[in-house]
Design a protein around this motif. Structure first.
Motif, PDB file in Angstrom:
ATOM      1  N   ASP A 115     -17.189   2.815   3.470  1.00  0.00           N
ATOM      2  CA  ASP A 115     -17.600   1.424   3.271  1.00  0.00           C
ATOM      3  C   ASP A 115     -16.719   0.451   4.048  1.00  0.00           C
ATOM      4  N   HIS A 116     -15.413   0.757   4.157  1.00  0.00           N
ATOM      5  CA  HIS A 116     -14.513  -0.161   4.865  1.00  0.00           C
ATOM      6  C   HIS A 116     -14.891  -0.261   6.344  1.00  0.00           C
ATOM      7  N   ARG A 117     -15.389   0.839   6.905  1.00  0.00           N
ATOM      8  CA  ARG A 117     -15.808   0.832   8.304  1.00  0.00           C
ATOM      9  C   ARG A 117     -17.083   0.020   8.494  1.00  0.00           C
ATOM     10  N   LEU A 118     -18.026   0.185   7.580  1.00  0.00           N
ATOM     11  CA  LEU A 118     -19.254  -0.604   7.660  1.00  0.00           C
ATOM     12  C   LEU A 118     -18.947  -2.093   7.509  1.00  0.00           C
ATOM     13  N   LEU A 119     -18.051  -2.429   6.590  1.00  0.00           N
ATOM     14  CA  LEU A 119     -17.662  -3.823   6.400  1.00  0.00           C
ATOM     15  C   LEU A 119     -17.003  -4.380   7.655  1.00  0.00           C
ATOM     16  N   ALA A 120     -16.160  -3.589   8.298  1.00  0.00           N
ATOM     17  CA  ALA A 120     -15.508  -4.031   9.531  1.00  0.00           C
ATOM     18  C   ALA A 120     -16.538  -4.313  10.618  1.00  0.00           C
ATOM     19  N   ASP A 138     -28.909 -14.735  16.484  1.00  0.00           N
ATOM     20  CA  ASP A 138     -29.652 -14.699  15.215  1.00  0.00           C
ATOM     21  C   ASP A 138     -29.912 -13.260  14.777  1.00  0.00           C
ATOM     22  N   PHE A 139     -30.242 -12.406  15.743  1.00  0.00           N
ATOM     23  CA  PHE A 139     -30.450 -10.987  15.441  1.00  0.00           C
ATOM     24  C   PHE A 139     -29.188 -10.366  14.854  1.00  0.00           C
ATOM     25  N   LEU A 140     -28.044 -10.693  15.432  1.00  0.00           N
ATOM     26  CA  LEU A 140     -26.784 -10.134  14.943  1.00  0.00           C
ATOM     27  C   LEU A 140     -26.492 -10.605  13.520  1.00  0.00           C
ATOM     28  N   TYR A 141     -26.737 -11.885  13.246  1.00  0.00           N
ATOM     29  CA  TYR A 141     -26.551 -12.388  11.883  1.00  0.00           C
ATOM     30  C   TYR A 141     -27.444 -11.628  10.903  1.00  0.00           C
ATOM     31  N   SER A 142     -28.728 -11.503  11.239  1.00  0.00           N
ATOM     32  CA  SER A 142     -29.656 -10.852  10.314  1.00  0.00           C
ATOM     33  C   SER A 142     -29.340  -9.366  10.167  1.00  0.00           C
ATOM     34  N   ARG A 143     -28.920  -8.720  11.257  1.00  0.00           N
ATOM     35  CA  ARG A 143     -28.542  -7.318  11.160  1.00  0.00           C
ATOM     36  C   ARG A 143     -27.303  -7.159  10.277  1.00  0.00           C
ATOM     37  N   ALA A 144     -26.370  -8.091  10.374  1.00  0.00           N
ATOM     38  CA  ALA A 144     -25.177  -8.039   9.528  1.00  0.00           C
ATOM     39  C   ALA A 144     -25.560  -8.085   8.054  1.00  0.00           C
ATOM     40  N   PHE A 145     -26.535  -8.917   7.714  1.00  0.00           N
ATOM     41  CA  PHE A 145     -26.941  -9.002   6.317  1.00  0.00           C
ATOM     42  C   PHE A 145     -27.729  -7.768   5.880  1.00  0.00           C
ATOM     43  N   GLN A 146     -28.470  -7.153   6.784  1.00  0.00           N
ATOM     44  CA  GLN A 146     -29.090  -5.863   6.466  1.00  0.00           C
ATOM     45  C   GLN A 146     -28.023  -4.828   6.111  1.00  0.00           C
ATOM     46  N   MET A 147     -26.943  -4.825   6.889  1.00  0.00           N
ATOM     47  CA  MET A 147     -25.854  -3.871   6.652  1.00  0.00           C
ATOM     48  C   MET A 147     -25.142  -4.173   5.333  1.00  0.00           C
ATOM     49  N   MET A 148     -25.038  -5.443   4.997  1.00  0.00           N
ATOM     50  CA  MET A 148     -24.416  -5.822   3.719  1.00  0.00           C
ATOM     51  C   MET A 148     -25.193  -5.250   2.541  1.00  0.00           C
ATOM     52  N   VAL A 149     -26.513  -5.286   2.639  1.00  0.00           N
ATOM     53  CA  VAL A 149     -27.350  -4.754   1.570  1.00  0.00           C
ATOM     54  C   VAL A 149     -27.033  -3.276   1.350  1.00  0.00           C
ATOM     55  N   LEU A 174     -24.304  -1.826   1.542  1.00  0.00           N
ATOM     56  CA  LEU A 174     -23.068  -1.643   0.782  1.00  0.00           C
ATOM     57  C   LEU A 174     -23.304  -1.676  -0.723  1.00  0.00           C
ATOM     58  N   GLU A 175     -24.407  -2.304  -1.138  1.00  0.00           N
ATOM     59  CA  GLU A 175     -24.770  -2.396  -2.559  1.00  0.00           C
ATOM     60  C   GLU A 175     -23.642  -2.998  -3.398  1.00  0.00           C
ATOM     61  N   ARG A 176     -23.048  -4.057  -2.857  1.00  0.00           N
ATOM     62  CA  ARG A 176     -21.980  -4.773  -3.558  1.00  0.00           C
ATOM     63  C   ARG A 176     -22.308  -6.264  -3.520  1.00  0.00           C
ATOM     64  N   PRO A 177     -22.881  -6.812  -4.592  1.00  0.00           N
ATOM     65  CA  PRO A 177     -23.256  -8.233  -4.606  1.00  0.00           C
ATOM     66  C   PRO A 177     -22.090  -9.165  -4.278  1.00  0.00           C
ATOM     67  N   GLN A 178     -20.882  -8.789  -4.705  1.00  0.00           N
ATOM     68  CA  GLN A 178     -19.724  -9.653  -4.435  1.00  0.00           C
ATOM     69  C   GLN A 178     -19.466  -9.779  -2.942  1.00  0.00           C
ATOM     70  N   VAL A 179     -19.671  -8.689  -2.207  1.00  0.00           N
ATOM     71  CA  VAL A 179     -19.488  -8.728  -0.760  1.00  0.00           C
ATOM     72  C   VAL A 179     -20.479  -9.700  -0.136  1.00  0.00           C
TER      73      VAL A 179
END
Length: 323
Positions: free
Chosen positions: A66-71, A114-125, A127-132
């Motif tokens: 998860d730390h790598r995905l977050l990075a 814009d694509f990078l922003y939206s892809r980042a939020f796809q990746m956040m999902v 992680l399944e961590r609402p706080q993140v």
């Protein structure tokens, strides 16, 4: 100072992050894929993902990837802001290469950002961590506010040091701080340790940005990877200019104001002369050193480890680098 030895504790993690970045940048839209490959080839210090990895390790993280995905997420957000910034600033060069907007045009750069922003939020999902998601949603909003503030301040010679620091805090420090906070959260660190690492990231980001702004008047083009005086051309009154204006003679101050308001690079040597005569660079570097010291102090609550020592060295690197 060299960055590679500092990042030795997360060397394997950084390689994995680069692979993640490549994988998640893939798209069946050819222009996005082409522009993304160009961005990757441009390299960069990858300092923000490195701080995420080091903060997580320093806080005791030893779990999954998860730390790598977050990075990688943090790097996507950062890269998106750069694409948008280069369009707003009409920049032609970054890290010694033509900017994406110079090669493919403003529209392609904005939309890929814009694509990078939206892809980042796809990746956040994933992680399944609402706080993140909450922290990064707040952070991206804060970055956007900083970008608008910087635009509003362009070609203004009357902004104060406090105005300047507000932009730096929003545009640069907030993402460093969020990355370190989230690294600690992944490690299930105590609230005290999470806050300590968030403070570290904030002060590191401020030190890093102040040093960037100092280098704009002090570096050679080859050393820094952009044209010296770019900030002046864009009408940005950064800390060296703000201090010089406050200390200059009436005649020099009037010339500095005109240079900022007009974005007049023909006056670059006169501006650099005013910066030297008012010891603005010494003041700026002292401010950067003070922020780096605050970053190091913030780590007092973090137990000793190779990752903590690397974070301490990163604070030194932020203010002693030449690029």
């Amino acid at each position: 100072m060299q960055l590679e030895p500092i990042l030795k504790p997360v060397e394997a993690d950084m390689r994995a992050v680069d692979a993640l970045i490549r994988r998640h940048l893939d798209s069946d839209v050819v222009l996005i894929r082409t522009l993304a490959d160009y961005i990757i080839a441009g390299g960069g210090k990858r300092l923000r993902p490195a701080t995420v990895l080091l903060a997580a390790r320093a806080a005791g993280f030893s779990g999954n990837d998860d730390h790598r995905l977050l990075a990688a997420i943090i790097e996507f957000i950062h890269t998106a802001t750069l694409l948008h910034d280069d369009v707003v600033d009409e920049s032609g060069q970054r890290r010694g290469r033509d900017t994406a907007n110079a090669v493919w045009g403003n529209s392609a750069s904005v939309l890929t950002g814009d694509f990078l922003y939206s892809r980042a939020f796809q990746m956040m999902v994933a992680l399944e961590r609402p706080q993140v998601m909450q922290v990064l949603a707040d952070t991206t909003n804060r970055i956007a506010e900083g970008e608008v503030l910087q635009l509003m301040n362009a070609h203004r010679a009357d902004i104060s040091e406090a105005d300047y620091m507000d932009v730096v805090d929003r545009k640069t420090a907030s993402l460093f701080s969020a990355g370190c906070r989230l690294g600690a959260m992944l490690a299930d660190a105590s609230s005290a340790q999470s806050e300590a690492l968030a403070r570290y990231g904030c002060h590191l980001g401020i030190a890093f940005q102040i040093m960037d702004d100092a280098l704009d008047y002090d570096a050679t083009d080859n050393a820094f990877g952009k044209n010296v005086g770019d900030d002046l051309a864009e009408g940005k009154a950064t800390l060296p200019l703000i201090w010089a204006l406050s200390q200059a003679t009436d005649e020099d101050a009037s010339a500095l104001r005109r240079a900022i308001e007009d974005g007049d690079c023909d006056q670059l040597e006169a501006v650099r002369s005013a910066i030297e005569s008012t010891r603005a660079m010494a003041y700026t570097l002292a401010r950067a050193e003070d922020e780096a010291a605050k970053a190091r102090t913030a780590l007092d609550q973090i137990p000793d480890s190779s990752s903590k020592r690397a974070l301490l060295e990163l604070a030194n690197f932020a203010v002693r680098r030449s690029f």
